[in-house]
Design an enzyme around this catalytic site. Structure first.
Site, PDB file in Angstrom:
ATOM      1  N   HIS A   1      -3.390   6.358   4.560  1.00 43.21           N
ATOM      2  CA  HIS A   1      -1.962   6.418   4.979  1.00 43.21           C
ATOM      3  C   HIS A   1      -1.332   7.807   4.194  1.00 43.21           C
ATOM      4  O   HIS A   1      -1.712   8.255   3.267  1.00 43.21           O
ATOM      5  CB  HIS A   1      -0.906   5.389   3.977  1.00 43.21           C
ATOM      6  CG  HIS A   1      -0.939   4.111   4.705  1.00 43.21           C
ATOM      7  ND1 HIS A   1      -1.644   3.575   5.652  1.00 43.21           N
ATOM      8  CD2 HIS A   1      -0.608   2.895   3.952  1.00 43.21           C
ATOM      9  CE1 HIS A   1      -1.732   2.147   5.744  1.00 43.21           C
ATOM     10  NE2 HIS A   1      -0.712   1.971   4.858  1.00 43.21           N
TER      11      HIS A   1
ATOM     12  N   CYS B   1       0.849  -1.273  -0.139  1.00 43.71           N
ATOM     13  CA  CYS B   1       0.144   0.161   0.155  1.00 43.71           C
ATOM     14  C   CYS B   1       0.914   1.342   0.088  1.00 43.71           C
ATOM     15  O   CYS B   1       0.587   2.161  -0.737  1.00 43.71           O
ATOM     16  CB  CYS B   1      -0.813  -0.083   1.235  1.00 43.71           C
ATOM     17  SG  CYS B   1      -0.380  -0.714   2.712  1.00 43.71           S
TER      18      CYS B   1
END
Ligand SMILES: NC(=O)c1ccc[n+]([C@@H]2O[C@H](COP(=O)([O-])OP(=O)(O)OC[C@H]3O[C@@H](n4cnc5c(N)ncnc54)[C@H](OP(=O)(O)O)[C@@H]3O)[C@@H](O)[C@H]2O)c1
Length: 339
Positions: A244, A131
Site C-alpha cells: 500500500h 493495514c
C-alpha cells in the site's frame, strides 16, 4: 526456551499464509502449530519448517490446549470464535475489524503503543489495526512526539491483496482477459480493477466516506492515544498486488522542517527513509513487497501552510499491515512475560 501451542485461524488466506511463513522466518517458539480454515480447506496442507501440516476446520473445540491464536478468518467468523478461543485460555490476536474499536480491547502497533498490550487481560483479545492505519501511525508517532500533529490528510493507493486471495486472482485474470481480447469477470470489485483505480474500499457510510476511510480516522486516534488529531482520508484501490502507498500531509503545532523529519524517522525501529529525488529514489510498492519496514520518502515542507509536511509512505500490507504486526504483538507478549 519456552515454546507455545499456536493456532492460525484463516491459515489458507492471504494473511494467514503469510503468518505461517513469518512464524518460520522469525523462528517463533512454536511447540505445536494448528492450521484452521473453513470446511472447504480440510485436507489441504501448508508447509511449516519442512513439514506439511493438514488444515483443520475451525470449530468451537479447536482451541483446547492452544496458547496463542492468530486470527484472520474474516470479521463475522472472528466475532464468533475469538471469544470462544479466549474463554478456553488462549490469547487471541485478531486481524479483522471485529473488535478494534471496543474500548476494553487493545489495538496495538508495537512501535507506537506497546504499553497498551497489557489490556489483553480484559477479554483475552488484542486487535491488529487496519493495514493502511498501521503504516501511517508508525511514521506519525515520532513526528507527533516532536511537533504535535493537529491534522492529517491522507490519500491511499492500496494493493488488491488487501482484499484477500480472491482479489489477487481477479486482477491477474482481468489482465490476462484484456490481453487476450476476452470479457473480464468482476466478482470481488464492482468495476474492472485492471488498468483502473477505484475510489472505493469497503462499504459507503451515511457521511459519504467509506468504512476504510473512517477506520483510518478512528483507529489512528485510538492507537496514538490522542482524540484531538483530526484525520481526513480518501482510500483508493489500485492494480498493484502487494504494497500500500499513502500520500500523507500533516499539520503540526510546532514548526518542523523536512530535514528534522528525515532525522527523526531515520533509524527508528520499523522505518526506512528512502528520499533521494536527485537519484530518482523514493519508496515504491515493488520494493516494499516482501519487506518488513515502512518506507518513507518525498519528505518536503507544505508551502501552503505555516507548519506542514508532505510524505510518501509505502509498506507491504500483508506483512507490516497484517501478519508481521500480529506476530510482533505475540513476540511482545512473550518478551514482557505476559504469557
Ligand atoms: N489482506 C490484508 O492486507 C489484510 C490486512 C489486515 C487485515 N485483514 C483482515 O484479515 C481477514 C482475512 O483477510 P485475508 O486477506 O487473508 O482474506 P482471504 O485471503 O480471503 O482469506 C480468508 C481466510 O479465512 C478463512 N475463512 C473464511 N470463512 C471461514 C469460516 N467460516 N470458518 C473458518 N475460516 C474461514 C478462509 O478459509 P478458506 O480458504 O477455507 O475459505 C481463509 O483462510 C479479513 O478480515 C481482512 O479484513 C486483511
Amino acid at each position: 526456551m519456552k515454546t507455545y501451542n499456536v493456532a492460525v485461524a484463516g491459515a489458507t488466506g492471504a494473511v494467514g499464509n503469510e503468518m505461517v511463513a513469518i512464524l518460520e522466518e522469525r523462528n517463533f517458539p512454536v511447540k505445536n502449530l494448528k492450521l484452521l480454515a473453513s470446511s472447504r480447506s480440510v485436507g489441504k496442507t501448508i508447509s511449516f519448517k519442512g513439514t506439511d501440516i493438514k488444515v483443520e476446520e475451525l470449530k468451537e473445540d479447536s482451541f483446547k490446549g492452544v496458547d496463542i491464536g492468530l486470527f484472520s478468518p474474516g470479521g463475522a467468523v472472528s466475532m464468533k470464535f475469538a471469544p470462544i478461543a479466549a474463554a478456553s485460555g488462549c490469547v487471541v490476536i485478531d486481524n479483522t475489524s471485529a473488535f478494534r474499536m471496543e474500548p476494553d480491547i487493545p489495538l496495538v502497533v508495537p512501535e507506537v503503543n506497546e504499553h497498551a498490550i497489557a489490556g489483553y487481560k480484559n477479554r483475552g483479545i488484542i486487535s491488529n489495526p487496519n493495514c493502511s492505519t498501521i503504516q501511517m501511525v508508525v511514521v506519525l508517532k515520532p513526528l507527533h512526539d516532536f511537533a504535535k500533529i493537529k491534522r492529517v490528510v491522507v490519500s491511499t493507493y492500496q494493493a488488491v491483496s488487501g482484499t484477500g486471495k480472491k482479489a489477487i486472482y481477479e486482477l491477474e485474470q482481468q489482465v490476462l482477459a484484456i490481453y487476450n481480447n476476452k470479457e473480464i469477470e468482476k466478482k470481488v470489485y464492482p468495476h474492472q480493477i485492471a488498468f483502473n483505480c477505484l475510489p472505493h474500499i469497503d462499504s459507503f457510510l451515511e457521511n459519504g466516506y467509506t468504512k476504510e476511510e473512517m477506520k483510518m480516522v478512528n483507529e489512528t486516534r485510538k492507537i496514538m492515544g490522542d482524540n484531538s488529531i483530526k484525520v481526513s482520508a480518501t482510500a483508493v484501490r489500485i492494480p498493484v498486488i502487494y504494497g500500500h502507498s499513502e500520500s500523507i500531509n500533516i499539520e503540526t503545532e510546532k514548526k518542523i522542517t523536512a530535514d528534522e523529519v528525515r532525522k527523526l524517522l531515520q533509524g527508528k525501529p520499523g522505518i526506512t527513509v528512502v528520499d533521494n529525488p536527485a537519484k530518482n529514489e523514493y519508496p515504491m510498492p515493488i520494493y516494499a513487497a516482501g519487506k518488513d519496514d515502512v518506507f518513507v520518502g518525498r519528505i518536503r515542507e507544505d508551502e501552503s501552510i505555516e507548519n506542514g509536511i508532505n510524505m510518501w509512505v509505502v509498506s507491504d500490507n500483508i506483512r507490516k499491515g497484517a501478519a508481521l504486526n500480529t506476530i510482533q504483538i505475540a513476540e511482545l507478549l512473550i518478551e514482557k512475560g505476559l504469557i
